[in-house]
Design an enzyme around this catalytic site. Structure first.
Site, PDB file in Angstrom:
ATOM      1  N   LYS A  22       0.844  -1.213   0.000  1.00 18.77           N
ATOM      2  CA  LYS A  22       0.000   0.000   0.000  1.00 18.77           C
ATOM      3  C   LYS A  22       0.866   1.244   0.000  1.00 18.77           C
ATOM      4  O   LYS A  22       2.037   1.224   0.406  1.00 18.77           O
ATOM      5  CB  LYS A  22      -0.929   0.022   1.220  1.00 18.77           C
ATOM      6  CG  LYS A  22      -0.244  -0.023   2.604  1.00 18.77           C
ATOM      7  CD  LYS A  22       0.213   1.300   3.151  1.00 18.77           C
ATOM      8  CE  LYS A  22       0.938   1.170   4.491  1.00 18.77           C
ATOM      9  NZ  LYS A  22       1.679   2.356   4.909  1.00 18.77           N
ATOM     10  N   ASP A 152      -2.652  -2.590   9.598  1.00 22.75           N
ATOM     11  CA  ASP A 152      -2.730  -2.534   8.130  1.00 22.75           C
ATOM     12  C   ASP A 152      -3.210  -3.854   7.506  1.00 22.75           C
ATOM     13  O   ASP A 152      -3.404  -3.924   6.291  1.00 22.75           O
ATOM     14  CB  ASP A 152      -1.353  -2.209   7.528  1.00 22.75           C
ATOM     15  CG  ASP A 152      -0.900  -0.787   7.847  1.00 22.75           C
ATOM     16  OD1 ASP A 152      -1.751   0.028   8.249  1.00 22.75           O
ATOM     17  OD2 ASP A 152       0.297  -0.506   7.695  1.00 22.75           O
TER      18      ASP A 152
HETATM   19  P1  ATP Z   1       4.233  -0.839   8.591  1.00 20.20           P
HETATM   20  O1  ATP Z   1       3.087  -1.748   8.235  1.00 20.20           O
HETATM   21  O2  ATP Z   1       4.434  -0.717  10.077  1.00 20.20           O
HETATM   22  O3  ATP Z   1       4.285   0.448   7.840  1.00 20.20           O
HETATM   23  P2  ATP Z   1       6.527  -1.480   7.037  1.00 20.20           P
HETATM   24  O4  ATP Z   1       5.795  -1.559   5.753  1.00 20.20           O
HETATM   25  O5  ATP Z   1       7.370  -0.279   7.267  1.00 20.20           O
HETATM   26  O6  ATP Z   1       5.523  -1.658   8.222  1.00 20.20           O
HETATM   27  P3  ATP Z   1       7.194  -4.263   7.097  1.00 20.20           P
HETATM   28  O7  ATP Z   1       8.039  -4.766   5.992  1.00 20.20           O
HETATM   29  O8  ATP Z   1       5.751  -4.590   7.057  1.00 20.20           O
HETATM   30  O9  ATP Z   1       7.440  -2.709   7.214  1.00 20.20           O
HETATM   31  O10 ATP Z   1       7.818  -4.835   8.454  1.00 20.20           O
HETATM   32  C1  ATP Z   1       8.124  -4.114   9.600  1.00 20.20           C
HETATM   33  C2  ATP Z   1       8.829  -5.036  10.596  1.00 20.20           C
HETATM   34  O11 ATP Z   1       7.983  -6.125  10.935  1.00 20.20           O
HETATM   35  C3  ATP Z   1      10.089  -5.682  10.017  1.00 20.20           C
HETATM   36  O12 ATP Z   1      11.221  -4.887  10.266  1.00 20.20           O
HETATM   37  C4  ATP Z   1      10.148  -7.017  10.756  1.00 20.20           C
HETATM   38  O13 ATP Z   1      10.920  -6.901  11.925  1.00 20.20           O
HETATM   39  C5  ATP Z   1       8.717  -7.325  11.183  1.00 20.20           C
HETATM   40  N1  ATP Z   1       8.062  -8.445  10.417  1.00 20.20           N
HETATM   41  C6  ATP Z   1       7.344  -9.426  10.939  1.00 20.20           C
HETATM   42  N2  ATP Z   1       6.867 -10.260   9.993  1.00 20.20           N
HETATM   43  C7  ATP Z   1       7.290  -9.790   8.826  1.00 20.20           C
HETATM   44  C8  ATP Z   1       7.116 -10.211   7.486  1.00 20.20           C
HETATM   45  N3  ATP Z   1       6.411 -11.302   7.145  1.00 20.20           N
HETATM   46  N4  ATP Z   1       7.692  -9.466   6.534  1.00 20.20           N
HETATM   47  C9  ATP Z   1       8.392  -8.347   6.877  1.00 20.20           C
HETATM   48  N5  ATP Z   1       8.612  -7.941   8.114  1.00 20.20           N
HETATM   49  C10 ATP Z   1       8.059  -8.634   9.102  1.00 20.20           C
END
Ligand code: ATP
Length: 325
Positions: A22, A152
């Site tokens: 997203k 999310d």
């Molecule tokens: P947000 O939804 O908080 O904006 P983001 O998009 O910045 O998150 P993500 O890649 O969703 O970041 O992951 C954030 C953190 O969640 C990662 O640094 C990791 O430690 C943890 N995490 C847990 N499960 C997963 C997964 N399946 N994929 C990625 N990260 C994960």
């Protein structure tokens, strides 16, 4: 054969589902609440960068993760904290399923990039396990479970374009008159979402200023009318200054995108991915090519939105004993 009962459905060997990343077209962050969370008003748009999750029956729960198209998966946990694994376990527990699965995640979405890749993994795992275990819970029930895993996740299930309130989990769909074309500039590292919110609070305390009121109506009107210039003018993100303070390269990335002809540029969610809005998919491809000397092709992705929410891509049946399926 007429009159004979329906044969039992074949056992499923695996199910693959996918869910979209997203971008937040608007992200209005309210003051920090006593429970530590912030009330949000956001407009999510799902974009055509996807996570694929394959679930396979197994003796115990397990997880493997693979990067697609150069995605660096170094920061993804491979233990019980992985969101896809937590989603599979939560669904089994609540639906009273006493079987386990191996979860394999193919990640196209940057990790810790502000594009909700982890939430997309959870959404895809919920849909895949629902299908493997033939639960047919429906999107709303899965979204309710998903909200327990992360704010999310419900949006990853529904996809398209939606206004999110609360922590982002209460969703109302938004009509869009046209699709949007995006170039995403990936950062070299990630940003921690809680750290970006904390920096936002700190800056507000230091200056005594809350964010100016958001422009939800302007975003909705631009989307309805399919007006890319109006949408570009209405994009706003209350976390942008905080993300730019924690990663000083970001402001330069947004400016470079604008100079290269993007209609607008914004930090995606809590960053550090930068989202550049283009006039058309062809213009997005040209913009990405023009930005290649600056950032390198491996840091650039083109995508369109809105994309559909989590859905099953493939169901593989076990061959029947006689070798026919
Ligand atoms: P947000 O939804 O908080 O904006 P983001 O998009 O910045 O998150 P993500 O890649 O969703 O970041 O992951 C954030 C953190 O969640 C990662 O640094 C990791 O430690 C943890 N995490 C847990 N499960 C997963 C997964 N399946 N994929 C990625 N990260 C994960």
């Amino acid at each position: 054969m007429p009159g004979s009962p329906d044969p039992a459905p074949p056992e499923l060997a695996s199910i693959t589902a996918r869910a979209p990343a997203k971008v937040n077209l608007l992200l209005q962050v309210g003051p920090r609440r006593d429970d530590g969370y912030h009330d949000l008003v956001t407009v999510f748009q799902a974009v055509s960068l996807h996570e694929e999750v394959t679930v396979t029956p197994a003796d115990e729960f397990g997880i493997t993760v693979e990067g697609v198209g150069g995605t660096d998966v170094g920061g993804v946990p491979l233990d019980g904290t992985n969101l896809a694994l937590r989603a599979a376990r939560l669904l089994a527990e609540r639906a009273g399923v006493d079987r386990a699965v191996h979860v394999h995640v193919r990640k196209e979405v940057p990790v810790a990039g502000g594009m909700a890749g982890g939430s997309a993994d959870a959404a895809a795992a919920l849909v895949a396990c629902d299908s493997l275990w033939r639960l047919r819970l429906g999107l709303d029930a899965l979204a309710e479970l998903g909200a327990e895993l992360g704010s999310d996740v419900p949006f990853g299930l529904h996809g398209r374009t939606a206004v999110g309130t609360g922590r982002g989990e209460h969703l109302v769909p938004v009509l869009t008159g046209a699709s949007s074309a995006w170039v995403f500039v990936l950062a070299e590292g990630g940003l921690s979402t809680p750290a970006v919110f904390a920096e936002c609070d700190r800056r507000r305390e230091a200056t005594g200023h809350d964010a100016p009121p958001g422009r939800l109506e302007a975003v909705e009107a631009a989307l309805r009318g399919g007006d890319v210039d109006a949408l570009g003018a209405a994009l706003s993100n209350d976390l942008q200054d905080a993300a730019c303070a924690l990663d000083p390269a970001l402001a330069g990335t947004v400016a470079a995108g604008r100079r290269a002809g993007a209609v607008a540029g914004i930090v995606s969610g809590s960053g550090p991915t930068v989202a550049l809005l283009a006039r058309s998919p062809a213009a997005a491809r040209r913009l990405a090519l023009d930005l290649e000397p600056l950032f390198g092709a491996e840091r650039l992705r083109t995508a369109t939105g809105p994309a559909p929410g989590a859905r099953v891509l493939e169901a593989v049946s076990t061959p029947s004993p006689g070798g026919r399926s």
